[in-house]
Design an enzyme around this catalytic site. Structure first.
Site, short mmCIF file in Angstrom:
data_model
loop_
_atom_site.label_atom_id
_atom_site.label_comp_id
_atom_site.label_asym_id
_atom_site.label_seq_id
_atom_site.Cartn_x
_atom_site.Cartn_y
_atom_site.Cartn_z
N GLU A 1 16.35 6.72 23.43
CA GLU A 1 16.37 8.19 23.23
C GLU A 1 15.34 8.82 22.22
O GLU A 1 15.48 9.32 21.15
CB GLU A 1 17.74 8.81 22.74
CG GLU A 1 18.64 8.58 24.01
CD GLU A 1 20.14 8.83 23.58
OE1 GLU A 1 20.92 9.02 24.28
OE2 GLU A 1 20.33 9.68 22.38
N GLU B 1 23.75 4.35 28.56
CA GLU B 1 24.83 4.81 28.03
C GLU B 1 25.45 6.28 28.60
O GLU B 1 24.67 6.86 29.41
CB GLU B 1 24.36 5.72 26.44
CG GLU B 1 23.87 4.68 25.19
CD GLU B 1 23.67 5.65 24.16
OE1 GLU B 1 24.03 6.78 24.07
OE2 GLU B 1 22.71 4.86 23.37
#
Length: 481
Positions: free
Chosen positions: A178, A373
Site C-alpha cells: 500500500e 488483504e
C-alpha cells in the site's frame, strides 16, 4: 485449470468458483504483531518514533509488545496450522534486518526470519513475504525518508540482501504494501508515521515508493530469478454520489489521487493526465523523459517502475460515494456506502471487491491477481463461556469470498485470498481499539482465542478444497460415477 463451484459449501454464493491451487490465507505485518522492539539487534523505525509521540495513537498505544509474536511465533504457527490455514502473508521488519537502513543485514534478524519461514514450511503453510509494510528505519527518515530519492535506492540494496539471505525460503514476494498509505496517510494526512501534512512531501514519497518497488523487483530478478514478485496496492471502489457532472468530476479526481497514481505507473508505464492535473505542481510528470537532474520523475524511472512483475496484489476495504466539495477548488467529500457496520464505519458491500478485481483485470493487467488483504473490525469480546462470537464477521467474509469466486467465474484470474488479519494486533494510529483478527488476543495475558470466524474460515477452506480435489479426480472406466 480445475475449478469447483462454491456450492460445495452452502455458505458461499452458488455463482462462485475457485481453482484447485487457490491460495487461502491470512495476513499480518511485522510492527503490528512482533513486539520485541529493543531485542535481537533491531533498530528504531518511524513507527517506534511516531507511536511514542503524544496524541498520535489511541490511548498512546504503541507496538513495543504488540502480540509478542517475536517470542511466540512457534505457538502462533501451530495455531495457524490447527486452523487449517494453507498460506500466510507476513512482512519483514526492515529495521530488524537492517537497523540503520544501510550496510550488511543483522545476523540475529536473519536468523529470526529464517526460523519463521522454515517454521511455516514445516507446518505445511506456504509463506508469502512482504518486504516493506511501513516500518522505515528511523535513520533513513532522519536522512530524508521517502520524499528523498536516495531512500528508494537504499530499499533496492536492502531487497537484494534479503533476496540473498532469505530468498530460498519463499516463492512469492511482495515489494511494497500500500504505497498510497505510506505516502499520503504518512505525509499528507498526518495520521500515520512519520506524521506529516504536506503534499509537497507526499507526492515525492509516492513516486519514490514506486521507484523502490521497481528497484527491488530488479534485485530479485538478478538474484532469485525463479521468485514470483509483485506489488500490493490498496484499491477503493468509487462512485459519484449523484449523476451530476460535479460529482462525476470529483470521483475522477479522487480516483486519480488514490488509485490511479499507483496503478498507472506500474501497469501502464506513465502517470495519468488526471493525476498530473492534480499533482503536477509538485513535480509529477507523465514519463520524465524531458526531466532535468533535479526534477522528481527522472528519465528511466517509469521503465523501472513498470518492469513486468509476476502478479498484482490488491488490498480492498473501501466502497465510497464521492461528491463535489463546496465551492471552486474544494476537495471532494466522500462517505462509505451503506451498510457500514464495522467499528471503523466501513462498508459491507462485497460487490465492490468484485468490481475492483474486474477493473484491475480489464483496465490494467493480465497478471494473476491476489487479494492480499480484506477484512473487517468489530467490537469483539470474550463471552462468559470463554468464546468470541462474531457472526457479523462471518457474514462479511462469506460475502467477500463469494465475490472473489464470482469474479473468477467471470474470467478474472484471481489466485488467492488473504484475510486481514490472522489475529488482533496493533492497528496503527487506532492502537488496540480496532480488532481485525480471526483470532482474539487478550493483550494483558497474550492469550489467543480463535473466534467463530476462524472456525468458519477453516471449514470453508476445507470444504471448497475438498470439493475441488474431488472434481479434479478422474473417473476410471467401470468405476461408479
Amino acid at each position: 485449470m480445475t475449478t469447483q463451484s462454491a456450492t460445495a459449501h452452502p455458505g458461499l454464493s452458488s455463482g462462485a468458483t475457485f481453482p484447485a491451487d487457490f491460495a487461502w490465507g491470512v495476513a499480518t505485518a511485522a510492527y503490528q504483531i512482533e513486539g520485541a522492539v529493543n531485542e535481537g539487534g533491531r533498530g528504531k523505525s518511524i513507527w517506534d518514533t511516531f507511536s511514542h509521540q503524544p496524541g498520535t495513537t489511541i490511548h498512546g498505544d504503541n507496538g513495543d509488545i504488540a502480540c509478542d509474536h517475536y517470542h511466540r511465533w512457534e505457538a502462533d504457527l501451530d495455531l495457524m496450522a490447527e486452523l487449517g490455514i494453507p498460506a500466510y502473508r507476513l512482512s519483514l521488519s526492515w529495521s530488524r534486518l537492517q537497523p540503520s537502513g544501510t550496510g550488511p543485514l543483522n545476523p540475529e534478524g536473519v536468523r529470526f526470519y529464517r526460523e519463521l519461514l522454515e517454521g511455516c514450511t514445516a507446518r505445511g503453510i506456504t509463506p508469502y513475504v512482504t518486504l516493506y509494510h511501513w516500518d522505515l528505519p528511523q535513520a533513513l527518515q532522519d536522512d530524508g525518508g521517502w520524499p528523498a530519492r536516495h531512500t528508494a535506492y537504499r530499499f533496492g540494496e536492502y531487497s537484494g540482501l534479503v533476496a540473498e539471505a532469505l530468498g530460498d525460503l519463499a516463492e512469492h514476494w511482495i515489494t511494497i504494501n500500500e504505497p498510497m498509505c505510506a505516502a499520503f496517510l504518512g505525509h499528507s494526512w498526518g495520521m500515520q508515521a512519520p506524521g506529516f501534512k504536506d503534499d509537497s512531501l507526499a507526492v515525492p514519497a509516492a513516486h519514490h515508493l514506486l521507484l523502490a518497488h521497481g528497484l527491488a523487483l530488479g534485485e530479485f530478478r538478478a538474484r532469485r530469478p525463479k521468485a514470483k514478485v509483485g506489488i500490493t496496492n490498496i484499491v477503493g471502489n468509487l462512485n459519484p454520489a449523484t449523476d451530476t457532472e460535479a460529482d462525476r468530476q470529483a470521483t475522477e479526481y479522487w480516483d486519480a489521487v488514490s488509485n490511479r497514481i499507483f496503478l498507472d505507473p506500474v501497469y501502464r508505464g506513465r502517470y495519468a493526465d488526471t493525476t498530473i492535473a492534480a499533482y503536477g505542481r509538485y513535480g509529477l510528470t507523465a514519463t520524465g523523459e524531458d526531466a532535468g537532474p533535479r526534477d522528481l520523475v527522472q528519465p528511466g524511472d517509469l521503465a523501472i517502475i513498470s518492469a513486468p512483475g509476476d502478479f498484482a496484489g490488491v488490498n480492498h476495504y473501501t466502497n465510497m460515494l464521492v461528491s463535489a466539495g463546496p465551492g471552486d477548488g474544494a476537495a471532494p467529500n466522500w462517505t462509505h456506502v451503506q451498510p457500514a457496520p464495522s467499528s471503523f464505519g466501513w462498508s459491507n458491500t462485497p460487490e465492490a471487491l468484485k468490481a475492483v478485481l474486474k477493473r484491475v483485470a480489464s483496465e490494467y493487467t493480465g497478471l494473476p491477481l491476489y487479494v492480499t488483504e480484506n477484512g473487517v473490525t468489530f467490537h469483539d469480546y470474550v463471552d462468559p463461556n470463554g468464546e468470541v462470537r462474531d457472526p457479523e464477521r462471518i457474514d462479511y467474509l462469506r460475502g467477500y469470498i463469494s465475490a472473489v469466486g464470482e469474479a473468477i467465474a467471470d474470467g478474472v484470474d484471481v489466485r488467492g485470498y488473504f484475510a486481514w488479519s490472522f489475529m488482533d494486533n496493533f492497528e496503527w494510529a487506532e492502537g488496540y481499539d480496532k480488532r481485525f483478527g480471526l483470532v482474539y488476543v487478550d493483550y494483558g495475558t497474550q492469550t489467543r482465542i480463535p473466534k467463530q470466524s476462524a472456525y468458519w474460515y477453516r471449514d470453508t477452506i476445507a470444504a471448497v478444497r475438498g470439493a475441488t480435489a474431488q472434481a479434479a479426480t478422474p473417473v476410471t472406466a467401470g468405476a461408479p460415477a
